[in-house]
Enzyme design. Sequence first.
Site, PDB file in Angstrom:
ATOM      1  CG  ASP A  31     -81.797 -85.194 -44.838  1.00  0.00           C
ATOM      2  OD1 ASP A  31     -82.446 -84.666 -44.694  1.00  0.00           O
ATOM      3  OD2 ASP A  31     -81.806 -85.925 -44.949  1.00  0.00           O
ATOM      4  CG  ASP A  35     -82.804 -88.989 -38.756  1.00  0.00           C
ATOM      5  OD1 ASP A  35     -84.197 -88.410 -39.284  1.00  0.00           O
ATOM      6  OD2 ASP A  35     -82.164 -89.133 -39.862  1.00  0.00           O
ATOM      7  CG  LEU A  81    -107.822 -90.914 -66.982  1.00  0.00           C
ATOM      8  CD1 LEU A  81    -106.463 -89.773 -66.852  1.00  0.00           C
ATOM      9  CD2 LEU A  81    -108.460 -89.786 -66.479  1.00  0.00           C
ATOM     10  CD  GLU A 111    -103.929 -82.963 -62.812  1.00  0.00           C
ATOM     11  OE1 GLU A 111    -103.206 -84.171 -62.622  1.00  0.00           O
ATOM     12  OE2 GLU A 111    -104.376 -82.974 -62.022  1.00  0.00           O
ATOM     13  CE  LYS A 113    -102.644 -92.646 -67.274  1.00  0.00           C
ATOM     14  NZ  LYS A 113    -101.810 -94.067 -67.391  1.00  0.00           N
ATOM     15  CG  ASP A 115     -95.229 -96.282 -65.499  1.00  0.00           C
ATOM     16  OD1 ASP A 115     -96.187 -96.738 -65.512  1.00  0.00           O
ATOM     17  OD2 ASP A 115     -94.708 -96.188 -66.322  1.00  0.00           O
ATOM     18  NE  ARG A 134    -108.431 -97.070 -61.434  1.00  0.00           N
ATOM     19  CZ  ARG A 134    -109.153 -98.304 -62.232  1.00  0.00           C
ATOM     20  NH1 ARG A 134    -107.926 -99.164 -61.830  1.00  0.00           N
ATOM     21  NH2 ARG A 134    -109.878 -97.922 -63.267  1.00  0.00           N
ATOM     22  CE1 TYR A 225    -104.799 -89.416 -59.800  1.00  0.00           C
ATOM     23  CE2 TYR A 225    -102.772 -89.081 -59.429  1.00  0.00           C
ATOM     24  CZ  TYR A 225    -103.328 -90.065 -59.539  1.00  0.00           C
ATOM     25  OH  TYR A 225    -103.980 -91.089 -60.042  1.00  0.00           O
ATOM     26  CE  LYS A 313    -102.120 -94.242 -72.975  1.00  0.00           C
ATOM     27  NZ  LYS A 313    -101.224 -95.228 -71.239  1.00  0.00           N
ATOM     28  CB  CYS A 407     -72.348-122.979 -68.047  1.00  0.00           C
ATOM     29  SG  CYS A 407     -71.627-121.183 -67.197  1.00  0.00           S
ATOM     30  CB  CYS A 410     -68.167-123.502 -65.157  1.00  0.00           C
ATOM     31  SG  CYS A 410     -69.064-124.260 -65.545  1.00  0.00           S
ATOM     32  CB  CYS A 425     -74.553-123.152 -65.469  1.00  0.00           C
ATOM     33  SG  CYS A 425     -72.829-124.027 -64.564  1.00  0.00           S
ATOM     34  CB  CYS A 430     -70.846-122.673 -62.149  1.00  0.00           C
ATOM     35  SG  CYS A 430     -70.945-121.296 -63.004  1.00  0.00           S
TER      36      CYS A 430
END
Length: 667
Positions: A31, A35, A81, A111, A113, A115, A134, A225, A313, A407, A410, A425, A430
Amino acid sequence: MSPKIQIKKLRGIIQDHNYRYYILDDPTISDGEYDILLNELEKLENINPDLITLDSPTQRVGSTPIAEFGTIDHRIPMLSLANAMNEDELVAFDKRMQKGLNHEFIEYMAEPKLDGLGVELVYEDGLFVYGSTRGDGFTGEDITHNLKTIREVPLSLRTQEIAHPSLLEVRGEVFIRKDDFNSLNQTQEKNGIPVFANPRNAAAGSLRQLDPKITAQRPLSIYCYELGTIDGDAFQDHASFLIALKKWGLPVNPFIQLVTGSVGLTRFHVDLETKRNELPYEIDGTVFKINNYNERGNLGTRSRSPRWAIAGKFKAQQATTIINGIDIQVGRTGALTPVAKLNPVYIAGVTVTNATLHNQDEIDRKDIRIRDTVLIERAGDVIPKVVKVIIGKRPNNTSPFKIPNTCPVCNHPAFRPDGEVILRCGNISCPRQIKGRIQHFASKLALNIDGLGKMIVEQLVDEGLINAIDGLFNLKYESLVELDRMGEKSATNLMGAISQSKESTFARFIYALGIRNVGEHIAKVLEKEFSGNLVEFQKANLEALENIDEIGPIVAETIVQFWSDDSNKIMVQNCLDKGVELAEIKINRKQPFEDKIFVFTGSLEKLTRRDAKDMVEDLGGKASGSVSKNTDFVVAGPVAGSKLKKAEELGIDILTEEDFLKMVRLE
Ligand code: IVH
């Protein structure tokens, strides 16, 4: 070598390393070395700005935030889908496909799915020209500036192996890897900013930033995809399309594979479900698409989803366990959050011991009690939640749970602002709140105590040198100089800054107190209204406050609530006793800018934005961040962008900084 050739060569080398890193997963440099190459290119481009091109790897982060999101129509709608809820429904899907295509053993691309968020990237003549969300499937938001910051998105397509098409619209998912998400949240936490609930929310929030500099700091990833439109190239099947994507330098999930028939579908689905927690990113199921493009065409689409694809699912990640107790956690802003302490239970790879109960309303709605058996769910969120109580398993003698009105840290009374669900609180000293409060008190727009940064505040509180805001004015040089990383000079400077901060204004001081909903602007409004008289301000009742222009019922209530707590009054009195003096405010009777709205854009040379804003407000006007038909003047410095354009379109008066200064002086 001429700079032009040198720059071209460097860009080629950098693009190759990107390709090796992101597509082949086989980097040949570190890396750090990468750079160095990028820096070298940046230097050359700085000397030769005319040689900068839009697809240069130095151009990923735009320098100015955009004013608002534009919209982009998708040439082909981005469909969603249909779902298969279990293996039987996957088998039924395969049966439908066999019937529709009139043959057995259909080939599918299988594939994960992801998230994350679906996006579209558009390449014209091999250059990344724009990208969008989308949206509603037909029109999305223009997020080009943010997509460019993702290093995996090539700014121009590779042509070493195959030529690029004249137009390519490709769809993919932007997401955040689990380990990147954890480090992102750690950073948020360290900086005292709320953590993200899950990687998906973090990715969504990052893509919806107007300022690409913020997005660039978020560890976004992308896998492509699906095909939208392509000109000048025809593919027979999805597998060849995905291979071409990789050759063009676009990232494709290596987990994707071809499977055949219903056995292929169910095997991939079951296998991926067991591996779900080992994957480096969150997934919420599988996706199966017919591989052959002719077959896809024959099957066609329904209104919202293609007939040729399905999402499998996964089963919910749930388990039942018992609530052993309910703890109340106090956040940095004083929010009291109830947390269920659970009998440890194993859910999909993780032992769960806590679940958030959010607030009293949630507890009442679900009637959650200590000793209840509850159904717990992990839905990609950091903290699992209680889905419901299994009432049949409730033991005798339980009682509804009420969050105590004090609280737990405190013991100060807690309060629940009207219309809100969260209990807070009310003690600004506090121990859970004090560090944040002192930092805010000392910040630039508040008492502006230079040198009192986060680290010093932490040390002061941890060492017990200060336990309330007014304690700042008791600090002694001898104890400051003892702190880690604090030399004699910094201690002297800090003592000086604290002493200087005592000469302040009503508006700054009120803002510094950190009364909820009272920002710097409202503080100024209050300063004017009460002519800088603290006693009058403390005495004001709800009605009087609500009558002030710009102060609504919520702000009025928080102010009344704040002063109803004697400890706050005492703290303020202590500050005054220790020498805080609030300058008398000059009441500007003549308000030449009354009701006038100014927008500043571009870089100002003589004034800071803050000074300019203060000047406008002192003369009765308002400074706004965006141009609309209500804007009266736009003050434009060099490199003003879209705001200036909009102002021109709307026919608004445009001033230079010089014009503005003249106007301020003359009037
Ligand atoms: S294909 C016509 N493939 O799931 C097919 N979508 O409900 C359109 N998603 O909005 C999408 N991983 O954001 C496809 N491997 C994958 C996916 C995937 C996640 C998302 C995508 C889409 C939603 C469909």
